[in-house]
Write a protein that holds these residues in place. Structure first.
Motif, PDB file in Angstrom:
ATOM      1  N   ASP A   1       0.850  -1.184   0.000  1.00  0.00           N
ATOM      2  CA  ASP A   1       0.000   0.000   0.000  1.00  0.00           C
ATOM      3  C   ASP A   1       0.888   1.237   0.000  1.00  0.00           C
ATOM      4  O   ASP A   1       1.854   1.323   0.757  1.00  0.00           O
ATOM      5  N   GLU A   2       0.542   2.184  -0.856  1.00  0.00           N
ATOM      6  CA  GLU A   2       1.309   3.415  -0.999  1.00  0.00           C
ATOM      7  C   GLU A   2       0.422   4.619  -0.690  1.00  0.00           C
ATOM      8  O   GLU A   2      -0.752   4.470  -0.383  1.00  0.00           O
ATOM      9  N   MET A   3       0.989   5.804  -0.796  1.00  0.00           N
ATOM     10  CA  MET A   3       0.249   7.038  -0.554  1.00  0.00           C
ATOM     11  C   MET A   3      -0.892   7.204  -1.541  1.00  0.00           C
ATOM     12  O   MET A   3      -0.850   6.661  -2.646  1.00  0.00           O
ATOM     13  N   MET A   4      -1.890   7.943  -1.152  1.00  0.00           N
ATOM     14  CA  MET A   4      -3.020   8.323  -1.998  1.00  0.00           C
ATOM     15  C   MET A   4      -3.779   7.129  -2.554  1.00  0.00           C
ATOM     16  O   MET A   4      -4.287   7.164  -3.671  1.00  0.00           O
ATOM     17  N   GLY A   5      -3.823   6.022  -1.794  1.00  0.00           N
ATOM     18  CA  GLY A   5      -4.591   4.859  -2.209  1.00  0.00           C
ATOM     19  C   GLY A   5      -3.968   4.049  -3.324  1.00  0.00           C
ATOM     20  O   GLY A   5      -4.638   3.221  -3.937  1.00  0.00           O
ATOM     21  N   GLN A   6      -2.711   4.261  -3.604  1.00  0.00           N
ATOM     22  CA  GLN A   6      -2.036   3.536  -4.670  1.00  0.00           C
ATOM     23  C   GLN A   6      -1.425   2.243  -4.138  1.00  0.00           C
ATOM     24  O   GLN A   6      -1.222   2.085  -2.942  1.00  0.00           O
ATOM     25  N   LEU A   7      -1.137   1.333  -5.068  1.00  0.00           N
ATOM     26  CA  LEU A   7      -0.460   0.085  -4.750  1.00  0.00           C
ATOM     27  C   LEU A   7       0.835   0.011  -5.542  1.00  0.00           C
ATOM     28  O   LEU A   7       0.883   0.464  -6.690  1.00  0.00           O
ATOM     29  N   SER A   8       1.858  -0.564  -4.951  1.00  0.00           N
ATOM     30  CA  SER A   8       3.031  -0.945  -5.740  1.00  0.00           C
ATOM     31  C   SER A   8       3.107  -2.458  -5.689  1.00  0.00           C
ATOM     32  O   SER A   8       2.905  -3.071  -4.646  1.00  0.00           O
TER      33      SER A   8
END
Length: 129
Positions: free
Chosen positions: A33-40
């Motif tokens: 889970d990354e910032m602003m609801g993003q995924l890596s």
């Protein structure tokens, strides 16, 4: 020439929770889970791709992610066993599993396509050794 320091790919999904579950639980990839609801998503070989939320997402009509496997027959069988449906494309001569065999004809790798929950096209492929 530009001195690039780093590069990564990305694509959108309207439902990040569904994307997280699919890439982690179905494909077995490490998802962060990354910032602003993003995924890596950590990819084999050290790469990664960013998946970002886009409520009005329209899937591309081309493959956005290719995953190389050692044994395409086993990979397709495992994915189908997990509920993944292989795509069929007219003119690709796919076999009963949905695999287009290209190695024997020297026209490319053996490859099969499927979609993620957002409709993004993904492939598994086996290159000639």
């Amino acid at each position: 020439m530009v001195d690039y320091m780093f590069a990564f790919g990305g694509f959108a999904a309207p439902d990040i929770d569904a994307a997280r579950a699919f890439y982690r639980d179905t494909l077995g990839l490490t998802v962060n889970d990354e910032m602003m609801g993003q995924l890596s998503i950590d990819l084999p070989g050290g790469g990664w791709v960013l998946v970002y939320p886009k409520p009005d997402h329209v899937p591309a009509t081309y493959t956005v992610l290719n995953l190389e496997v050692a044994n395409i027959d086993a990979a397709v069988d495992e994915l189908v066993g997990l509920g993944v449906e292989m795509l069929r494309y007219e003119g690709f001569g796919q076999d009963a599993r949905g695999i287009a065999r290209g190695i024997a004809s020297q026209q490319g790798p053996d490859i099969a396509w499927f979609t993620d929950p957002a409709g993004n096209i993904i492939s598994v492929l086996q290159n000639a050794d």
